[in-house]
Design a protein around this motif. Structure first.
Motif, PDB file in Angstrom:
ATOM      1  N   ASP A 118       0.708  -1.179  -0.118  1.00 15.17           N
ATOM      2  CA  ASP A 118       0.119  -0.039   0.081  1.00 15.17           C
ATOM      3  C   ASP A 118       0.852   1.209   0.016  1.00 15.17           C
ATOM      4  OD1 ASP A 118      -2.368   1.468  -0.255  1.00 15.17           O
ATOM      5  OD2 ASP A 118      -3.211   0.808   1.543  1.00 15.17           O
ATOM      6  N   ASP A 119       0.166   2.730  -0.184  1.00 15.82           N
ATOM      7  CA  ASP A 119       1.271   3.637  -0.232  1.00 15.82           C
ATOM      8  C   ASP A 119       1.609   4.152   1.204  1.00 15.82           C
ATOM      9  OD1 ASP A 119      -1.506   4.272   0.312  1.00 15.82           O
ATOM     10  OD2 ASP A 119      -1.019   6.356  -0.254  1.00 15.82           O
ATOM     11  N   LEU A 120       0.753   3.844   2.024  1.00 21.50           N
ATOM     12  CA  LEU A 120       0.995   4.452   3.236  1.00 21.50           C
ATOM     13  C   LEU A 120       0.269   3.685   4.609  1.00 21.50           C
ATOM     14  CD1 LEU A 120       0.746   8.283   4.080  1.00 21.50           C
ATOM     15  CD2 LEU A 120      -0.854   6.905   5.393  1.00 21.50           C
ATOM     16  N   ALA A 122      -0.947   4.234   8.373  1.00 27.81           N
ATOM     17  CA  ALA A 122      -1.161   5.230   9.533  1.00 27.81           C
ATOM     18  C   ALA A 122      -1.624   4.462  10.295  1.00 27.81           C
ATOM     19  CB  ALA A 122      -2.485   5.974   8.694  1.00 27.81           C
ATOM     20  N   THR A 123      -2.921   4.082  10.917  1.00 26.04           N
ATOM     21  CA  THR A 123      -3.271   3.379  11.947  1.00 26.04           C
ATOM     22  C   THR A 123      -3.329   1.807  11.727  1.00 26.04           C
ATOM     23  OG1 THR A 123      -5.554   3.020  11.190  1.00 26.04           O
ATOM     24  CG2 THR A 123      -5.018   5.054  12.478  1.00 26.04           C
ATOM     25  N   GLY A 124      -3.129   1.618  10.412  1.00 27.55           N
ATOM     26  CA  GLY A 124      -2.694  -0.062  10.114  1.00 27.55           C
ATOM     27  C   GLY A 124      -4.132  -0.594  10.040  1.00 27.55           C
ATOM     28  N   GLY A 125      -5.491  -0.047   9.991  1.00 28.80           N
ATOM     29  CA  GLY A 125      -6.589  -0.675  10.177  1.00 28.80           C
ATOM     30  C   GLY A 125      -6.820  -1.276   8.714  1.00 28.80           C
ATOM     31  N   THR A 126      -6.645  -0.556   7.836  1.00 32.35           N
ATOM     32  CA  THR A 126      -6.791  -0.941   6.463  1.00 32.35           C
ATOM     33  C   THR A 126      -5.962  -2.183   6.096  1.00 32.35           C
ATOM     34  OG1 THR A 126      -7.030   1.461   5.867  1.00 32.35           O
ATOM     35  CG2 THR A 126      -6.586  -0.150   3.899  1.00 32.35           C
ATOM     36  N   MET A 127      -4.719  -2.141   6.338  1.00 31.16           N
ATOM     37  CA  MET A 127      -3.897  -3.167   6.135  1.00 31.16           C
ATOM     38  C   MET A 127      -4.011  -4.591   6.882  1.00 31.16           C
ATOM     39  SD  MET A 127      -1.694  -4.510   3.938  1.00 31.16           S
ATOM     40  CE  MET A 127      -0.992  -2.987   3.107  1.00 31.16           C
TER      41      MET A 127
HETATM   42  P1  AMP Z   1      -4.572   3.304   8.196  1.00 37.30           P
HETATM   43  O1  AMP Z   1      -5.951   2.277   7.838  1.00 37.30           O
HETATM   44  O2  AMP Z   1      -5.137   4.114   9.034  1.00 37.30           O
HETATM   45  O3  AMP Z   1      -3.177   2.682   8.253  1.00 37.30           O
HETATM   46  O4  AMP Z   1      -4.688   4.090   6.633  1.00 37.30           O
HETATM   47  C1  AMP Z   1      -4.258   3.690   5.516  1.00 37.30           C
HETATM   48  C2  AMP Z   1      -5.020   4.072   4.296  1.00 37.30           C
HETATM   49  O5  AMP Z   1      -5.513   5.438   4.500  1.00 37.30           O
HETATM   50  C3  AMP Z   1      -3.880   4.331   3.060  1.00 37.30           C
HETATM   51  O6  AMP Z   1      -4.451   3.438   2.126  1.00 37.30           O
HETATM   52  C4  AMP Z   1      -3.552   5.709   3.041  1.00 37.30           C
HETATM   53  O7  AMP Z   1      -3.640   5.876   1.580  1.00 37.30           O
HETATM   54  C5  AMP Z   1      -4.837   6.263   3.510  1.00 37.30           C
HETATM   55  N1  AMP Z   1      -4.327   7.391   4.407  1.00 37.30           N
HETATM   56  C6  AMP Z   1      -4.447   7.467   5.893  1.00 37.30           C
HETATM   57  N2  AMP Z   1      -3.899   8.394   6.501  1.00 37.30           N
HETATM   58  C7  AMP Z   1      -3.577   9.132   5.389  1.00 37.30           C
HETATM   59  C8  AMP Z   1      -2.441  10.317   5.614  1.00 37.30           C
HETATM   60  N3  AMP Z   1      -2.310  11.288   6.563  1.00 37.30           N
HETATM   61  N4  AMP Z   1      -2.226  10.716   4.365  1.00 37.30           N
HETATM   62  C9  AMP Z   1      -2.426  10.000   3.083  1.00 37.30           C
HETATM   63  N5  AMP Z   1      -3.108   8.871   2.919  1.00 37.30           N
HETATM   64  C10 AMP Z   1      -3.692   8.516   4.212  1.00 37.30           C
END
Ligand code: AMP
Length: 173
Positions: A118-120, A122-127
């Motif tokens: 994935d590109d980024l 953040a909290t890890g919920g998506t992954m």
């Molecule tokens: P998370 O599930 O919180 O780890 O969020 C990850 C997903 O949300 C990734 O697919 C990111 O593309 C997007 N995302 C979350 N926070 C940001 C941020 N601060 N800047 C850009 N993309 C974000």
């Protein structure tokens, strides 16, 4: 190449308080995009990987390119209702409410070795949702790679101890 200056920070998107890390400015830099993909290609070429898995939508950009570079299958994880054949679904928590991701039931075979992209982080919920889907198909996750990590959000702690590889860190929430 120093990738950090190529990633645009957009304050207060999509809502107040969020520092959005915009990777479209990185994608506009052909040599940087190529260096990322070739670096991952060299890293994973010797790890007996069977497929690359990426989540909609920015995981498709990086994961699709990596799969091509390795000559491997690409498996899309998509938002609900997009995949046409039989799917498995995984709900996950967002800051407000929940979301769901889906994978085709026949996307991976048991025991196949996959890298998640994935590109980024953040909290890890998506992954974490992608991990759960891949594990429901009994595939083995070799590593998870992101371009960007936001360490203060502690996303790694949700990724079940699976090895994580990231290229750029920003110490913002
Ligand atoms: P998370 O599930 O919180 O780890 O969020 C990850 C997903 O949300 C990734 O697919 C990111 O593309 C997007 N995302 C979350 N926070 C940001 C941020 N601060 N800047 C850009 N993309 C974000």
């Amino acid at each position: 190449m120093d990738l950090a200056p190529l990633i645009r920070n957009v304050p207060d998107f999509p809502k107040p308080g969020i520092q959005f890390k915009d990777i479209t400015t990185l994608l506009k830099n052909g040599p940087a995009f190529k260096e990322i993909i070739n670096g991952w290609r060299d890293r994973y070429a010797s790890m007996n990987v069977d497929a690359i898995v990426g989540a909609e939508a920015r995981g498709f950009m990086f994961g699709g390119a990596l799969a091509y570079a390795l000559g491997l299958p690409f498996v899309p994880v998509r938002k609900p209702g997009k995949l046409p054949a039989a799917t498995l679904a995984q709900a996950f928590e967002l800051e407000y409410g929940t979301d769901t991701l889906e994978i085709h039931k026949d996307a991976l075979n048991p025991g196949e070795r996959v890298v998640l992209i994935d590109d980024l982080l953040a909290t890890g919920g998506t992954m974490e949702a992608v991990i759960n889907l891949v594990r429901k198909l009994d595939a083995e996750i070799v590593e998870i790679a992101f371009v960007v990590e936001l360490p203060p959000l502690k996303g790694r702690e949700r990724l079940h101890g699976i090895p994580v590889h990231t290229l750029v860190e920003f110490m913002v929430e």
